[in-house]
Design an enzyme around this catalytic site. Structure first.
Site, short mmCIF file in Angstrom:
data_model
loop_
_atom_site.label_atom_id
_atom_site.label_comp_id
_atom_site.label_asym_id
_atom_site.label_seq_id
_atom_site.Cartn_x
_atom_site.Cartn_y
_atom_site.Cartn_z
N ARG A 39 43.07 49.42 83.18
CA ARG A 39 42.62 49.60 84.53
C ARG A 39 41.15 49.70 84.52
O ARG A 39 40.46 50.63 84.03
CB ARG A 39 43.34 50.92 84.89
CG ARG A 39 43.09 51.31 86.38
CD ARG A 39 44.09 52.70 86.66
NE ARG A 39 43.45 53.89 86.09
CZ ARG A 39 44.07 55.03 86.11
NH1 ARG A 39 45.18 55.27 86.74
NH2 ARG A 39 43.28 56.04 85.48
N SER A 108 53.46 51.74 91.02
CA SER A 108 53.13 53.35 90.96
C SER A 108 54.04 53.60 92.30
O SER A 108 53.52 53.39 93.47
CB SER A 108 51.69 53.57 91.12
OG SER A 108 51.01 53.31 89.87
N LYS A 137 41.94 61.35 87.92
CA LYS A 137 42.61 61.03 89.07
C LYS A 137 42.76 62.50 89.99
O LYS A 137 43.89 62.98 90.34
CB LYS A 137 43.79 60.27 89.09
CG LYS A 137 43.47 58.85 89.05
CD LYS A 137 44.78 58.16 89.80
CE LYS A 137 44.39 56.66 89.86
NZ LYS A 137 45.52 55.92 90.56
#
Lengths: 213, 213
Positions: A39, A108, A137
Protein backbone atom coordinates in the site's frame (compact mmCIF):
# COMPACT_ATOMS: atom_id res chain seq x y z
CA UNK A 1 -5.48 -21.90 -5.76
CA UNK A 2 -7.22 -20.19 -2.88
CA UNK A 3 -4.66 -18.29 -0.80
CA UNK A 4 -4.12 -18.79 2.91
CA UNK A 5 -5.26 -15.48 4.40
CA UNK A 6 -4.22 -16.28 8.03
CA UNK A 7 -1.69 -13.47 8.35
CA UNK A 8 -2.13 -10.79 5.76
CA UNK A 9 0.56 -8.10 5.98
CA UNK A 10 -0.28 -4.59 4.79
CA UNK A 11 2.79 -2.46 4.33
CA UNK A 12 3.23 1.05 5.65
CA UNK A 13 6.59 2.71 5.21
CA UNK A 14 5.68 5.39 7.75
CA UNK A 15 5.64 2.88 10.59
CA UNK A 16 8.47 0.49 9.78
CA UNK A 17 11.00 -0.65 12.34
CA UNK A 18 13.48 -1.65 9.61
CA UNK A 19 15.36 0.54 7.20
CA UNK A 20 13.79 -0.82 4.03
CA UNK A 21 10.43 -2.18 3.07
CA UNK A 22 12.12 -5.18 1.51
CA UNK A 23 13.68 -6.09 4.86
CA UNK A 24 10.33 -5.75 6.62
CA UNK A 25 8.55 -7.97 4.09
CA UNK A 26 11.37 -10.51 4.18
CA UNK A 27 11.20 -10.78 7.97
CA UNK A 28 7.40 -10.92 8.03
CA UNK A 29 7.44 -13.69 5.42
CA UNK A 30 10.06 -15.57 7.42
CA UNK A 31 7.77 -15.26 10.45
CA UNK A 32 4.87 -16.86 8.61
CA UNK A 33 2.94 -14.06 6.99
CA UNK A 34 0.83 -15.61 4.22
CA UNK A 35 -0.11 -12.64 2.00
CA UNK A 36 1.54 -9.25 1.42
CA UNK A 37 -0.39 -6.18 0.36
CA UNK A 38 1.71 -3.28 -0.84
CA UNK A 39 0.00 0.00 0.00
CA UNK A 40 1.61 3.23 -1.16
CA UNK A 41 -0.06 6.59 -1.49
CA UNK A 42 1.41 9.75 -2.94
CA UNK A 43 4.55 8.38 -4.49
CA UNK A 44 5.34 8.62 -8.21
CA UNK A 45 4.17 5.59 -10.17
CA UNK A 46 7.75 4.78 -11.14
CA UNK A 47 8.76 4.50 -7.48
CA UNK A 48 5.72 2.36 -6.74
CA UNK A 49 6.56 0.14 -9.69
CA UNK A 50 10.18 -0.27 -8.58
CA UNK A 51 9.13 -1.02 -5.02
CA UNK A 52 6.51 -3.53 -6.16
CA UNK A 53 9.05 -5.27 -8.40
CA UNK A 54 11.44 -5.57 -5.47
CA UNK A 55 8.80 -6.88 -3.08
CA UNK A 56 7.51 -9.34 -5.67
CA UNK A 57 10.91 -11.02 -5.76
CA UNK A 58 10.64 -11.62 -2.02
CA UNK A 59 7.04 -12.85 -2.03
CA UNK A 60 7.85 -15.14 -4.97
CA UNK A 61 10.76 -16.58 -3.03
CA UNK A 62 8.44 -17.35 -0.11
CA UNK A 63 5.66 -18.55 -2.40
CA UNK A 64 3.11 -16.10 -1.04
CA UNK A 65 0.82 -13.81 -3.05
CA UNK A 66 1.54 -10.12 -3.53
CA UNK A 67 -1.50 -7.85 -3.65
CA UNK A 68 -1.29 -4.22 -4.78
CA UNK A 69 -3.47 -1.60 -3.11
CA UNK A 70 -5.49 0.68 -5.40
CA UNK A 71 -3.20 0.84 -8.45
CA UNK A 72 -4.38 -1.92 -10.74
CA UNK A 73 -1.85 -0.76 -13.34
CA UNK A 74 1.05 -1.41 -10.98
CA UNK A 75 -0.39 -4.86 -10.22
CA UNK A 76 -0.60 -5.64 -13.94
CA UNK A 77 2.86 -4.18 -14.56
CA UNK A 78 4.63 -6.38 -11.99
CA UNK A 79 2.44 -9.45 -12.44
CA UNK A 80 1.05 -9.32 -8.90
CA UNK A 81 -1.40 -11.97 -7.70
CA UNK A 82 -4.12 -9.39 -7.22
CA UNK A 83 -5.37 -5.97 -6.27
CA UNK A 84 -7.04 -4.60 -3.20
CA UNK A 85 -9.43 -1.69 -3.51
CA UNK A 86 -11.24 0.54 -1.07
CA UNK A 87 -14.52 2.37 -1.34
CA UNK A 88 -12.70 5.42 -2.81
CA UNK A 89 -10.89 3.47 -5.53
CA UNK A 90 -12.04 2.29 -8.95
CA UNK A 91 -15.42 0.55 -8.43
CA UNK A 92 -15.05 -3.18 -7.74
CA UNK A 93 -17.08 -4.33 -10.74
CA UNK A 94 -14.96 -2.20 -13.07
CA UNK A 95 -11.77 -3.39 -11.36
CA UNK A 96 -12.88 -6.98 -11.98
CA UNK A 97 -13.33 -6.24 -15.69
CA UNK A 98 -9.88 -4.64 -15.91
CA UNK A 99 -8.02 -7.48 -14.18
CA UNK A 100 -10.02 -10.38 -15.63
CA UNK A 101 -10.88 -13.57 -13.76
CA UNK A 102 -7.39 -14.83 -12.99
CA UNK A 103 -6.26 -12.13 -10.58
CA UNK A 104 -7.44 -11.81 -7.00
CA UNK A 105 -9.75 -8.93 -6.14
CA UNK A 106 -9.97 -7.81 -2.53
CA UNK A 107 -12.36 -5.11 -1.38
CA UNK A 108 -12.39 -3.09 1.84
CA UNK A 109 -15.83 -2.93 3.41
CA UNK A 110 -17.20 -1.49 6.62
CA UNK A 111 -20.75 -2.83 6.66
CA UNK A 112 -22.87 -5.80 5.64
CA UNK A 113 -24.38 -3.77 2.79
CA UNK A 114 -20.93 -2.96 1.36
CA UNK A 115 -19.91 -6.60 1.80
CA UNK A 116 -22.88 -7.89 -0.19
CA UNK A 117 -22.22 -5.33 -2.94
CA UNK A 118 -18.54 -6.29 -3.10
CA UNK A 119 -19.39 -9.95 -3.55
CA UNK A 120 -21.87 -9.09 -6.31
CA UNK A 121 -19.14 -6.99 -7.96
CA UNK A 122 -16.79 -9.95 -8.06
CA UNK A 123 -14.63 -9.72 -4.93
CA UNK A 124 -12.55 -12.79 -4.06
CA UNK A 125 -12.12 -11.76 -0.45
CA UNK A 126 -13.07 -8.91 1.88
CA UNK A 127 -11.06 -6.73 4.21
CA UNK A 128 -13.39 -5.73 7.06
CA UNK A 129 -12.54 -2.85 9.35
CA UNK A 130 -11.36 -0.83 10.99
CA UNK A 131 -12.04 -3.11 13.95
CA UNK A 132 -10.18 -1.12 16.62
CA UNK A 133 -8.33 2.21 16.91
CA UNK A 134 -4.97 2.22 15.13
CA UNK A 135 -2.05 4.55 14.59
CA UNK A 136 -1.82 3.81 10.88
CA UNK A 137 -5.39 4.88 10.03
CA UNK A 138 -6.55 7.06 12.92
CA UNK A 139 -9.53 8.43 10.97
CA UNK A 140 -11.04 5.07 9.98
CA UNK A 141 -14.57 4.24 11.10
CA UNK A 142 -15.12 1.27 13.34
CA UNK A 143 -16.91 -1.97 12.63
CA UNK A 144 -18.54 -3.60 15.64
CA UNK A 145 -18.09 -7.30 16.36
CA UNK A 146 -21.85 -7.61 15.78
CA UNK A 147 -21.54 -6.12 12.29
CA UNK A 148 -18.60 -8.40 11.59
CA UNK A 149 -20.70 -11.39 12.61
CA UNK A 150 -23.48 -10.19 10.32
CA UNK A 151 -21.06 -9.84 7.40
CA UNK A 152 -19.72 -13.34 8.06
CA UNK A 153 -23.27 -14.69 7.93
CA UNK A 154 -24.14 -12.87 4.71
CA UNK A 155 -21.15 -13.67 2.48
CA UNK A 156 -19.24 -16.89 1.88
CA UNK A 157 -15.93 -15.55 0.52
CA UNK A 158 -12.84 -15.25 2.75
CA UNK A 159 -12.75 -12.36 5.22
CA UNK A 160 -9.73 -10.72 6.81
CA UNK A 161 -10.16 -8.23 9.63
CA UNK A 162 -8.06 -5.07 9.74
CA UNK A 163 -7.48 -2.13 12.02
CA UNK A 164 -5.95 -2.36 15.45
CA UNK A 165 -5.39 -6.12 15.34
CA UNK A 166 -2.80 -7.13 17.94
CA UNK A 167 -1.84 -9.83 20.45
CA UNK A 168 -4.70 -8.90 22.74
CA UNK A 169 -7.44 -9.52 20.19
CA UNK A 170 -5.85 -11.86 17.62
CA UNK A 171 -7.57 -14.92 19.07
CA UNK A 172 -11.10 -13.52 18.80
CA UNK A 173 -11.66 -13.99 15.09
CA UNK A 174 -11.08 -17.54 13.93
CA UNK A 175 -13.88 -18.85 16.19
CA UNK A 176 -16.20 -16.43 14.30
CA UNK A 177 -15.24 -17.97 10.95
CA UNK A 178 -12.89 -15.17 9.94
CA UNK A 179 -10.11 -16.31 7.57
CA UNK A 180 -7.27 -14.09 8.63
CA UNK A 181 -5.78 -11.08 10.32
CA UNK A 182 -4.66 -8.10 8.28
CA UNK A 183 -1.92 -6.35 10.19
CA UNK A 184 0.15 -3.26 9.68
CA UNK A 185 1.86 -1.80 12.75
CA UNK A 186 1.43 -4.93 14.90
CA UNK A 187 4.05 -6.53 12.67
CA UNK A 188 5.85 -3.87 10.71
CA UNK A 189 6.44 -1.43 13.59
CA UNK A 190 7.70 -4.10 15.99
CA UNK A 191 11.38 -4.43 16.77
CA UNK A 192 11.26 -8.14 15.94
CA UNK A 193 9.07 -8.38 12.86
CA UNK A 194 9.61 -12.09 12.32
CA UNK A 195 8.70 -13.00 15.89
CA UNK A 196 5.69 -10.68 15.90
CA UNK A 197 4.36 -12.25 12.71
CA UNK A 198 4.89 -15.73 14.10
CA UNK A 199 3.13 -14.97 17.38
CA UNK A 200 0.13 -13.33 15.70
CA UNK A 201 -0.30 -16.23 13.34
CA UNK A 202 -0.17 -18.69 16.22
CA UNK A 203 -2.62 -16.66 18.27
CA UNK A 204 -5.00 -16.40 15.32
CA UNK A 205 -5.07 -20.14 14.76
CA UNK A 206 -5.35 -20.93 18.47
CA UNK A 207 -2.01 -22.75 18.56
CA UNK A 208 0.07 -22.57 21.70
CA UNK A 209 2.20 -19.46 21.68
CA UNK A 210 2.42 -18.67 25.35
CA UNK A 211 6.02 -19.76 25.53
CA UNK A 212 6.98 -17.04 23.11
CA UNK A 213 4.87 -14.27 24.59
CA UNK B 1 -6.34 5.33 -37.20
CA UNK B 2 -3.61 7.84 -36.50
CA UNK B 3 -5.00 10.74 -34.46
CA UNK B 4 -4.79 14.38 -35.47
CA UNK B 5 -2.50 15.87 -32.83
CA UNK B 6 -2.83 19.52 -33.97
CA UNK B 7 -4.39 20.83 -30.77
CA UNK B 8 -3.87 18.54 -27.84
CA UNK B 9 -5.60 19.76 -24.70
CA UNK B 10 -4.13 18.79 -21.32
CA UNK B 11 -6.56 19.42 -18.49
CA UNK B 12 -5.73 21.17 -15.24
CA UNK B 13 -8.52 21.83 -12.81
CA UNK B 14 -6.38 24.31 -10.89
CA UNK B 15 -6.35 26.76 -13.79
CA UNK B 16 -9.81 26.46 -15.30
CA UNK B 17 -11.90 29.45 -16.25
CA UNK B 18 -15.13 27.41 -16.17
CA UNK B 19 -16.87 25.85 -13.23
CA UNK B 20 -16.50 22.26 -14.33
CA UNK B 21 -13.94 20.28 -16.24
CA UNK B 22 -16.69 18.91 -18.45
CA UNK B 23 -17.60 22.44 -19.56
CA UNK B 24 -13.97 23.27 -20.31
CA UNK B 25 -13.48 20.11 -22.39
CA UNK B 26 -16.78 20.67 -24.19
CA UNK B 27 -15.81 24.23 -25.15
CA UNK B 28 -12.28 23.25 -26.19
CA UNK B 29 -13.66 20.45 -28.36
CA UNK B 30 -16.15 22.87 -29.92
CA UNK B 31 -13.22 25.18 -30.66
CA UNK B 32 -11.37 22.45 -32.55
CA UNK B 33 -9.19 20.72 -30.02
CA UNK B 34 -8.27 17.32 -31.51
CA UNK B 35 -7.12 15.27 -28.50
CA UNK B 36 -7.88 15.53 -24.77
CA UNK B 37 -5.49 14.35 -22.10
CA UNK B 38 -6.95 14.09 -18.62
CA UNK B 39 -4.29 14.79 -16.01
CA UNK B 40 -5.18 14.47 -12.35
CA UNK B 41 -2.81 14.08 -9.47
CA UNK B 42 -3.66 13.43 -5.85
CA UNK B 43 -7.33 12.66 -6.15
CA UNK B 44 -8.87 9.35 -5.10
CA UNK B 45 -9.03 6.83 -7.92
CA UNK B 46 -12.82 6.76 -7.68
CA UNK B 47 -13.00 10.51 -8.37
CA UNK B 48 -10.56 10.16 -11.25
CA UNK B 49 -12.61 7.31 -12.66
CA UNK B 50 -15.86 9.30 -12.41
CA UNK B 51 -14.26 12.34 -14.01
CA UNK B 52 -12.74 10.28 -16.81
CA UNK B 53 -16.10 8.60 -17.48
CA UNK B 54 -17.76 12.01 -17.73
CA UNK B 55 -15.07 13.46 -20.03
CA UNK B 56 -15.12 10.34 -22.21
CA UNK B 57 -18.77 10.98 -23.03
CA UNK B 58 -17.81 14.42 -24.32
CA UNK B 59 -14.78 13.31 -26.33
CA UNK B 60 -16.83 10.45 -27.81
CA UNK B 61 -19.49 12.95 -28.87
CA UNK B 62 -16.86 15.02 -30.66
CA UNK B 63 -15.12 11.96 -32.05
CA UNK B 64 -11.75 12.85 -30.52
CA UNK B 65 -9.46 10.57 -28.52
CA UNK B 66 -9.26 10.70 -24.73
CA UNK B 67 -5.83 10.03 -23.25
CA UNK B 68 -5.30 9.42 -19.51
CA UNK B 69 -2.18 10.72 -17.80
CA UNK B 70 -0.20 8.25 -15.68
CA UNK B 71 -3.02 5.96 -14.46
CA UNK B 72 -3.19 3.15 -16.96
CA UNK B 73 -5.82 1.46 -14.83
CA UNK B 74 -8.18 4.43 -15.19
CA UNK B 75 -7.58 4.38 -18.95
CA UNK B 76 -8.45 0.68 -19.10
CA UNK B 77 -11.44 1.17 -16.80
CA UNK B 78 -13.09 3.86 -18.96
CA UNK B 79 -11.97 2.50 -22.31
CA UNK B 80 -9.82 5.53 -23.14
CA UNK B 81 -7.96 5.71 -26.44
CA UNK B 82 -4.61 5.75 -24.70
CA UNK B 83 -2.32 6.70 -21.87
CA UNK B 84 0.34 9.34 -21.48
CA UNK B 85 3.27 8.73 -19.19
CA UNK B 86 6.13 10.82 -17.90
CA UNK B 87 9.62 9.88 -16.86
CA UNK B 88 8.39 9.33 -13.26
CA UNK B 89 5.54 6.99 -14.22
CA UNK B 90 5.53 3.28 -15.02
CA UNK B 91 8.34 2.67 -17.55
CA UNK B 92 7.15 3.01 -21.15
CA UNK B 93 8.06 -0.53 -22.20
CA UNK B 94 6.10 -1.94 -19.25
CA UNK B 95 3.19 0.41 -19.96
CA UNK B 96 3.12 -0.89 -23.54
CA UNK B 97 2.90 -4.47 -22.28
CA UNK B 98 0.05 -3.58 -19.93
CA UNK B 99 -2.06 -1.75 -22.53
CA UNK B 100 -1.29 -3.99 -25.50
CA UNK B 101 -0.90 -2.80 -29.07
CA UNK B 102 -4.33 -1.27 -29.62
CA UNK B 103 -4.12 1.64 -27.22
CA UNK B 104 -2.09 4.79 -27.80
CA UNK B 105 1.03 5.32 -25.73
CA UNK B 106 2.36 8.84 -25.35
CA UNK B 107 5.59 9.60 -23.51
CA UNK B 108 6.91 12.90 -22.14
CA UNK B 109 10.54 13.50 -23.06
CA UNK B 110 12.94 16.36 -22.57
CA UNK B 111 15.91 15.29 -24.67
CA UNK B 112 16.86 13.41 -27.82
CA UNK B 113 18.15 10.50 -25.71
CA UNK B 114 14.81 10.16 -23.90
CA UNK B 115 12.99 10.45 -27.23
CA UNK B 116 14.94 7.60 -28.78
CA UNK B 117 14.39 5.43 -25.71
CA UNK B 118 10.66 6.16 -25.76
CA UNK B 119 10.37 5.08 -29.38
CA UNK B 120 12.27 1.87 -28.64
CA UNK B 121 9.93 1.28 -25.70
CA UNK B 122 6.90 1.47 -27.98
CA UNK B 123 5.66 5.07 -27.81
CA UNK B 124 3.09 6.12 -30.43
CA UNK B 125 3.81 9.81 -29.98
CA UNK B 126 6.00 12.08 -27.88
CA UNK B 127 5.23 15.11 -25.75
CA UNK B 128 8.34 17.32 -25.82
CA UNK B 129 8.83 20.08 -23.28
CA UNK B 130 8.64 22.17 -21.33
CA UNK B 131 9.36 24.57 -24.21
CA UNK B 132 8.78 27.83 -22.33
CA UNK B 133 8.02 28.95 -18.76
CA UNK B 134 4.45 28.17 -17.68
CA UNK B 135 2.22 28.70 -14.67
CA UNK B 136 0.96 25.11 -14.68
CA UNK B 137 4.37 23.46 -14.31
CA UNK B 138 6.73 26.15 -12.98
CA UNK B 139 9.42 23.63 -12.03
CA UNK B 140 9.70 21.94 -15.43
CA UNK B 141 13.04 21.97 -17.22
CA UNK B 142 13.28 23.64 -20.61
CA UNK B 143 13.93 22.12 -24.01
CA UNK B 144 15.72 24.37 -26.48
CA UNK B 145 14.47 24.78 -30.05
CA UNK B 146 17.77 23.17 -31.10
CA UNK B 147 17.08 20.08 -28.99
CA UNK B 148 13.53 19.95 -30.37
CA UNK B 149 14.95 20.03 -33.89
CA UNK B 150 17.34 17.23 -33.00
CA UNK B 151 14.50 15.13 -31.58
CA UNK B 152 12.47 15.74 -34.75
CA UNK B 153 15.39 14.49 -36.83
CA UNK B 154 15.95 11.38 -34.73
CA UNK B 155 12.42 9.97 -34.40
CA UNK B 156 9.65 9.56 -36.92
CA UNK B 157 6.58 9.29 -34.66
CA UNK B 158 4.30 12.29 -34.04
CA UNK B 159 5.54 14.99 -31.69
CA UNK B 160 3.52 17.51 -29.71
CA UNK B 161 5.24 20.37 -27.92
CA UNK B 162 4.15 21.38 -24.43
CA UNK B 163 4.93 24.05 -21.87
CA UNK B 164 4.21 27.73 -22.35
CA UNK B 165 2.66 27.34 -25.81
CA UNK B 166 0.57 30.42 -26.62
CA UNK B 167 -0.47 32.77 -29.42
CA UNK B 168 3.00 34.29 -29.59
CA UNK B 169 4.79 31.05 -30.36
CA UNK B 170 2.08 28.77 -31.79
CA UNK B 171 3.22 29.36 -35.39
CA UNK B 172 6.84 28.29 -34.78
CA UNK B 173 6.37 24.55 -34.74
CA UNK B 174 4.61 23.19 -37.79
CA UNK B 175 7.41 24.46 -40.07
CA UNK B 176 9.78 22.30 -37.98
CA UNK B 177 7.70 19.21 -38.64
CA UNK B 178 6.02 19.16 -35.24
CA UNK B 179 2.58 17.51 -35.27
CA UNK B 180 0.74 19.55 -32.70
CA UNK B 181 0.54 21.89 -29.76
CA UNK B 182 -0.19 20.57 -26.29
CA UNK B 183 -1.84 23.33 -24.33
CA UNK B 184 -3.06 23.73 -20.80
CA UNK B 185 -3.56 27.27 -19.55
CA UNK B 186 -3.50 28.89 -23.03
CA UNK B 187 -6.91 27.28 -23.56
CA UNK B 188 -8.32 26.17 -20.24
CA UNK B 189 -7.56 29.35 -18.28
CA UNK B 190 -8.89 31.68 -20.98
CA UNK B 191 -12.25 33.40 -20.55
CA UNK B 192 -13.33 32.17 -24.00
CA UNK B 193 -12.04 28.60 -24.19
CA UNK B 194 -13.68 27.81 -27.52
CA UNK B 195 -12.24 30.87 -29.24
CA UNK B 196 -8.79 30.35 -27.70
CA UNK B 197 -8.71 26.78 -28.97
CA UNK B 198 -9.81 27.85 -32.43
CA UNK B 199 -7.19 30.61 -32.67
CA UNK B 200 -4.35 28.36 -31.49
CA UNK B 201 -5.29 25.67 -33.95
CA UNK B 202 -5.37 28.21 -36.78
CA UNK B 203 -2.07 29.73 -35.76
CA UNK B 204 -0.44 26.30 -35.56
CA UNK B 205 -1.52 25.33 -39.04
CA UNK B 206 -0.60 28.71 -40.51
CA UNK B 207 -4.20 29.50 -41.48
CA UNK B 208 -5.36 33.12 -41.37
CA UNK B 209 -6.55 33.97 -37.90
CA UNK B 210 -5.69 37.65 -37.75
CA UNK B 211 -9.33 38.66 -38.02
CA UNK B 212 -10.03 36.95 -34.73
CA UNK B 213 -6.98 38.07 -32.85
Amino acid sequence: MKPDYSLYLVTDRMHMSTRTLGEAVEQAAAGGCTVVQLREKEIPALDFYMLASEVKKITDRYGIPLIINDRIDIALAVGAAGVHIGQKDIPADIARKVIGQDMLLGVSVGSAAEAVNAVEDGADYLGVGAMFPTVTKPDAGYVSMEELGKIRQMVDIPIVVIGGINRENAMLFQPMGIDGLAVVSAVIAESDIKKSASILRSLFSGKEAIGEL
